[in-house]
Design a protein around this motif. Structure first.
Motif, PDB file in Angstrom:
ATOM      1  N   PHE A   1       0.558  -8.636  -8.939  1.00  0.00           N
ATOM      2  CA  PHE A   1       1.449  -7.477  -8.973  1.00  0.00           C
ATOM      3  C   PHE A   1       2.239  -7.447 -10.278  1.00  0.00           C
TER       4      PHE A   1
ATOM      5  N   THR B   1      -0.787 -13.156  -4.898  1.00  0.00           N
ATOM      6  CA  THR B   1      -0.809 -11.695  -4.937  1.00  0.00           C
ATOM      7  C   THR B   1       0.338 -11.191  -5.794  1.00  0.00           C
ATOM      8  N   THR B   2       1.498 -11.812  -5.642  1.00  0.00           N
ATOM      9  CA  THR B   2       2.638 -11.389  -6.430  1.00  0.00           C
ATOM     10  C   THR B   2       2.358 -11.557  -7.921  1.00  0.00           C
TER      11      THR B   2
ATOM     12  N   MET C   1      -8.130  -5.768  -7.878  1.00  0.00           N
ATOM     13  CA  MET C   1      -6.951  -5.848  -8.738  1.00  0.00           C
ATOM     14  C   MET C   1      -7.209  -6.788  -9.904  1.00  0.00           C
TER      15      MET C   1
ATOM     16  N   VAL D   1      -1.497  -1.916  -5.504  1.00  0.00           N
ATOM     17  CA  VAL D   1      -0.301  -2.648  -5.094  1.00  0.00           C
ATOM     18  C   VAL D   1       0.335  -1.962  -3.898  1.00  0.00           C
TER      19      VAL D   1
END
Lengths: 625, 497
Positions: free
Chosen positions: A510, A506-507, A590, A480
């Protein structure tokens, strides 16, 4: 792209297919030839195994436990609950679960309708053998050591080619990942060491390359395998001396595998120190602004601690007097160690391991090293290197030194609780995301140390599970920070904020990563925290409130950081133009890490089974249980 | 066969010491001296190894493992092992000298003669079996070294270093000689065996009298005299100046071979000859070991000149080796022998790189190593390996030998003599301390850019020698360390016999 997807799905499949938990046995109720027998009528199993009864169609049968080999009546009275498959049926499957097979002894059972035909059988539960050594027929573990080195040399040989090195690195690390998975699966969840190999090095001194894995090391081998390709992918666009960079990553991987699979103090120490060299150069050459200071501090801090540890190893060797540095031999001959000797040697070893864990007050090298290291270096550092300390404690220090460990339990508990709370409090105050993750590592590893300090099977299992879970989620946290750094050129929380609108996918990742790291149920960290806290409550009672308070802080700094850095109003310092969805080579790592964390959060037994068997082995050996 | 063949290595060196002046008369070609010196050292090395491994060729009775000639000269595993090291160091020095000194450097013939005679002295020391021979051996080597150190007589630093070395060397020889004369007066014997037999007699009460103080005083004198040779605190003050001032190949010889020669003498005198009176000198050597490793490392931290830094590091390394003397067991001594040998490789290797950098005109400051990795990967790698090996980082040779040393000594400590554990702990903590200044050089080499971007050409022979040193430190010694251990054990057994 598609081929990459294929490779990953293949790995995941491989991963899912062969994992074995407790051993499985099958008994056929009736056979083709004779419908009135059990086959095998007398089955020998180990404690904790499952037995599946499969009916051969033809006659209605059932399975009912009886008191003795001559008894004909199923009785389910008193405190003892007998097993019973229900009323007789024709053609069924019934599993005698492991709760019946925990204790040694013999279980007798009959088929109620046909007991007159002597349709009876028995299950003999025999204790697990002492530290078994199972020498494998295929040198899987040597392959783990050899392949990354070959990859490193190969990679360096192509240093003038602009592209080749990264494909070589990815291929090598993927290949070692496959071997790691195989090792994990083959290690299984039995007691004792598996896949052992021995190569003599200096027989006069009793040094040999003795390799082997058990339930504690196999998850860490798997972890090292998983982290390898992810670091390569995450540094896919490394510009400065990429070939050297990837070579060092792979040498580092070899050394880490070496630490986790050697069972010889001398060789263990060698790998332990070799880990430092590539890490030193990774920080020193590719690090941030203050890299010169951080790399030297890192090297000196950890080296000083480990030379003291080496003296402890030598003392163990002499006191055991078996002319062998093998951990197994020394542990087997440790009964004569005096109390005073154990305390001194445990102190020497504990210093060596505590610096690597790192436990407060020896943690100060970690934030520096983390902040200055390149993202791939941080991932390896947090993901795998921090696990060496606790692993070493459980593997090298506890079995031969039970009294020393007992003396140090209050100290370990105190250090663990201080680490948990102090790490969390410092994380609250950090503005640099990477530093925040570094202090959160101190806090998380404090939980793992607490688990070891409980000296219970559940605590140990929780600690190893925490090592694995933290090894998956803290690299994700660093990713991140890495993604934000790549896009915006900063990791300072006050300079971020409000970027969620511009990169929703992406958030999403995260948020899941932060949730997983703070211990949301369903992710791996939760399982380990729960086990450690239950074990700690059982051993120390309401002192548990202290680490629980640390967990409140943990949730606090995770959520607060997330809220400030990602959500909220758009920060005026942020250049919206630069904010975009993370590229595939950042997104996929991720996602994979989240997947693994969730997988083991939902199905913890795949890891818990081998870990708890080996934890029990160690405690059993120490005479604690 | 005639026993003169046993002197063959020494005879070859003497022959070429005589030959080089003859060549000087015949030709002015400076290369020819170095070729003559290289060949003679190489042949001598071959002869030593050959006779060591196939002793039957020289009617060597291997069953008695050592061959003594008139009580004065002994050939056994111990002597041959050290002869190999001396000759290898001298050969390396001879090879790099030819590229270190320019063609027009004056007095090159003398240089090689002195180099060969210094090696000759070392060989004699390794084989000596009495106080007189060992003294003669040390002096032959030392006198040649005085000349070598002051070789660049127009250079003030070189001349100063030579004068300092001569004065202190003469002083230390006098002290040693006085200690020896006391022992001779007491025992009436000059051979190691004779002195040892007499002292054992006193120790067992066979010979009456209380000679403890006399032996104590004479051992103090010998410690002081030999302490200068191996440069341990408090007899170390000359080393940094001499290492800094001497031409670097000479420094290489001093650091690698001369130091080992001092230890050979110390082993022969203390481990064997004065062993019956070990209670008198154990504590003294223990304290010297402790002080010199600590002071050596602390002083090295603040050095600016690479030669001085390595000199202080040598002082510290001598301290590590000395901890084997109080322990006084075969394992400890074989560890000490191993570390002496490996130290010759590591220190020699480091100085070879220093010579390479110096010869390329970059200077001798630590700063001059800035960006070496960008100029020559090989030399930077070689320096890194030598320095990390000096720290004792696994799996390099320095770790192996330091491990064997601490292993042997700790064994005595665990067996009951607790104060010896303190020496080992001090040793490992000092290793960690030393990491700082070694890493500093590595940091300069890899993390900084060169100050000038001009192309620098490094001499080929220095680079090839470096490769050989790396090969030994990284591969051969760690891989065959069982064999290193057996060699050192055999050598230690000779000492204890």
């Amino acid at each position: 792209m598609n081929s990459l997807r294929l490779v990953f799905s293949f790995i995941i499949l491989l991963f899912l297919s062969g994992v074995s938990s407790a051993e499985e046995h099958t008994i056929y109720v009736g056979t083709e030839d004779n419908p009135y027998v059990f086959s095998d009528a007398s089955l020998v199993i180990s404690p904790g195994d499952n037995v599946t009864f499969i009916w051969t169609p033809g006659q209605p049968h059932n399975v009912a436990q009886v008191e003795s080999s001559t008894s004909n009546l199923f009785v389910a009275n008193g405190d003892i609950v007998f097993f019973y498959s229900g009323d007789p049926v024709d053609g069924a499957t019934w599993v005698l679960n492991s709760s019946y097979t925990q204790d040694e002894g013999t279980l007798y059972y009959i088929c109620e309708p046909h007991v007159g035909l002597q349709m009876r059988g028995q299950i003999v539960i025999e204790s697990r053998p002492d530290m078994t050594m199972d020498f494998g027929s295929f040198p899987w573990l040597s392959y783990l050591l050899v392949f990354p080195v070959i990859g490193a040399i190969w990679c360096f040989a192509f240093r003038n080619n602009p592209e080749a090195h990264k494909y070589i690195a990815l291929a090598t690390t993927l290949f070692t990942l496959i071997i790691s998975c195989i090792v994990f699966v083959r290690a299984g969840s039995g007691s004792g060491f598996r896949l052992m190999e021995e190569y003599e090095w200096a027989p006069n001194l009793g040094v040999s390359l003795l390799l082997g894995v058990d339930g504690i090391s196999s998850p860490l081998v798997l972890l090292t395998g998983i982290i390898g390709p992810l670091t390569v992918m995450f540094s896919w666009h490394e510009k400065e001396k990429p070939a050297l960079f990837f070579s060092l990553l792979m040498i580092m991987q070899t050394a880490l595998y070496g630490v986790f699979i050697t069972l010889d103090y001398f060789v263990f120490y060698i790998f332990w120190e070799v880990v430092l060299i590539p890490m030193f150069f990774l920080i020193a050459i590719w690090g941030g602004e203050n890299r010169r200071y951080a790399s030297i501090k890192f090297f000196i801090y950890t080296f000083t601690a480990s030379v003291i540890m080496l003296v402890g190893f030598m003392a163990l060797y002499f006191e055991a007097g078996v002319n062998s540095f093998s951990m197994i031999d020394i542990a087997n001959n440790s009964s004569g160690f005096s109390r005073e000797f154990q305390i001194w040697v445990f102190a020497a070893l504990f210093i060596g391991f505590a610096v690597k864990i790192p436990s407060v007050p020896w943690h100060t090298w970690l934030p520096d090293a983390h902040v200055q290291a390149p993202t791939a270096g941080s991932i390896l550092l947090a993901g795998v290197m921090l696990k060496m300390g606790l692993y070493g404690l459980m593997r090298a220090a506890l079995p031969p030194l039970p009294i020393g460990a007992e003396v140090f339990v209050p100290l370990m508990v105190a250090l663990a609780i201080i680490s948990i709370i102090y790490g969390a409090v410092l994380s609250l105050g950090q503005t640099d995301l990477k530093k925040l993750v570094a202090y959160s590592s101190v806090s998380h590893m404090g939980v793992a140390l607490l688990g070891v300090a409980t000296m219970t099977e559940l605590g140990f299992a929780g600690a190893v599970f925490m090592m694995f879970a933290h090894g998956i989620l803290s690299p994700a946290m660093f990713m991140v920070a890495g993604v934000l750094l790549h896009q915006l050129g900063t990791r300072e929380i006050p300079k971020l904020g409000g970027i969620a609108q511009s990169q929703p996918k992406t958030t999403g990742l995260f948020v899941v990563i932060f949730m997983g790291s703070l211990g949301v149920p369903g992710m791996a960290v939760f399982v380990s925290e729960l086990s450690v806290f239950i074990a700690f409550f059982e051993s120390h009672g309401y002192w548990l409130l202290l680490p629980i308070f640390g967990m409140v802080l943990t949730a606090g700094y995770h959520l607060w950081a997330l809220q400030r850095a990602i959500f909220g109003e758009l920060n005026e310092n942020v250049d919206v133009e630069k904010v975009h969805e993370a590229p595939w080579y950042e997104m996929y790592p991720m996602f994979i890490l989240i997947f693994i964390a969730a997988f083991f959060g939902i199905f913890p037994h795949y890891l818990m089974d081998p870990i708890s068997v080996s934890s029990y082995d160690i405690l059993d050996f120490m005479g604690v249980v | 066969m005639d026993s003169t063949v046993l002197f063959l290595p020494e005879l070859i060196l003497i022959a070429s010491i005589l030959a080089i002046p003859a060549i000087y008369i015949a030709t002015n070609n400076t290369k020819s001296y170095s070729i003559c010196s290289n060949i003679s050292l190489f042949v001598s090395l071959l002869v030593v190894i050959l006779f060591w491994y196939s002793p039957e060729d020289v009617s060597f009775d291997k069953s008695s493992s050592s061959y003594v000639i008139y009580d004065h000269f002994v050939i056994n595993d111990f002597s041959q092992l050290f002869k190999v090291i001396f000759l290898m160091s001298a050969l390396a020095v001879s090879v790099i000298s030819s590229s270190y000194f320019k063609e027009d450097e004056p007095h090159q013939a003398e240089y090689y003669v002195l180099l060969l005679s210094s090696s000759l002295g070392m060989l004699i020391t390794a084989s000596s079996n009495d106080f007189l021979t060992i003294f003669v051996g040390i002096e032959i080597s030392a006198f040649s070294s005085y000349g070598l150190v002051a070789f660049r007589k127009t250079d003030d630093k070189s001349a100063e270093a030579g004068a300092k070395y001569l004065l202190i060397g003469a002083f230390s020889s006098a002290l040693t000689l006085y200690g020896i004369s006391l022992l001779y007066a007491l025992t009436g014997s000059i051979t190691f065996d004779g002195v040892n037999a007499f002292l054992t007699g006193i120790d067992n009460g066979v010979i009456e009298g209380d000679f403890n103080e006399l032996v104590f005083i004479s051992s103090l004198f010998i410690i002081a005299g030999l302490g200068f040779k191996i440069a341990v605190v408090p007899f170390h003050a000359w080393a940094p100046d001499v290492y800094e001032g001497a031409p670097t190949p000479v420094t290489t010889l001093l650091a690698a071979a001369s130091k080992a020669m001092g230890f050979v003498a110390l082993f022969k005198v203390f481990i064997f000859t004065l062993e019956p009176f070990s209670d008198e000198w154990r504590l003294v050597l223990g304290i010297i070991a402790l002080v010199s490793m600590t002071i050596g490392n602390l002083a090295a931290l603040s050095q600016k000149d690479i030669g001085r830094m390595l000199a202080y590091s040598s002082i510290a390394q001598a301290g590590y080796i000395l901890i084997a003397f109080p322990a006084l067991t075969q394992d400890a001594v074989s560890g000490a022998i191993a570390h002496t040998l490996v130290h010759a490789f590591m220190k020699g290797g480091a100085f070879i790189v220093v010579a390479g950098v110096g010869a390329a005109g970059l200077g001798y400051d630590i700063e001059s190593f800035k960006g070496l990795a960008k100029r020559s990967q090989l030399l930077a790698l070689s320096m890194t390996i030598c320095l990390l090996s000096l720290v004792g980082l696994p799996p390099l040779a320095g770790f192996i030998s330091k491990f064997l040393l601490f292993y042997g000594v700790l064994q005595v400590g665990v067996a009951g003599e607790t104060w010896i554990i303190a020496l080992v702990v001090a040793g490992v903590l000092n290793s960690a301390l030393s990491l700082y200044y070694y890493l500093n050089v590595i940091r300069f080499m890899y993390l900084y850019d060169p100050e000038e971007s001009s192309d620098v050409v490094f001499s080929t022979s220095i680079r090839y020698t470096s490769v050989l040193v790396i090969l030994f430190i990284v591969i051969i010694i760690p891989l065959f360390y069982q064999d290193l251990y057996s060699l050192c054990e055999a050598a230690a057994r000779d000492l204890f016999a």
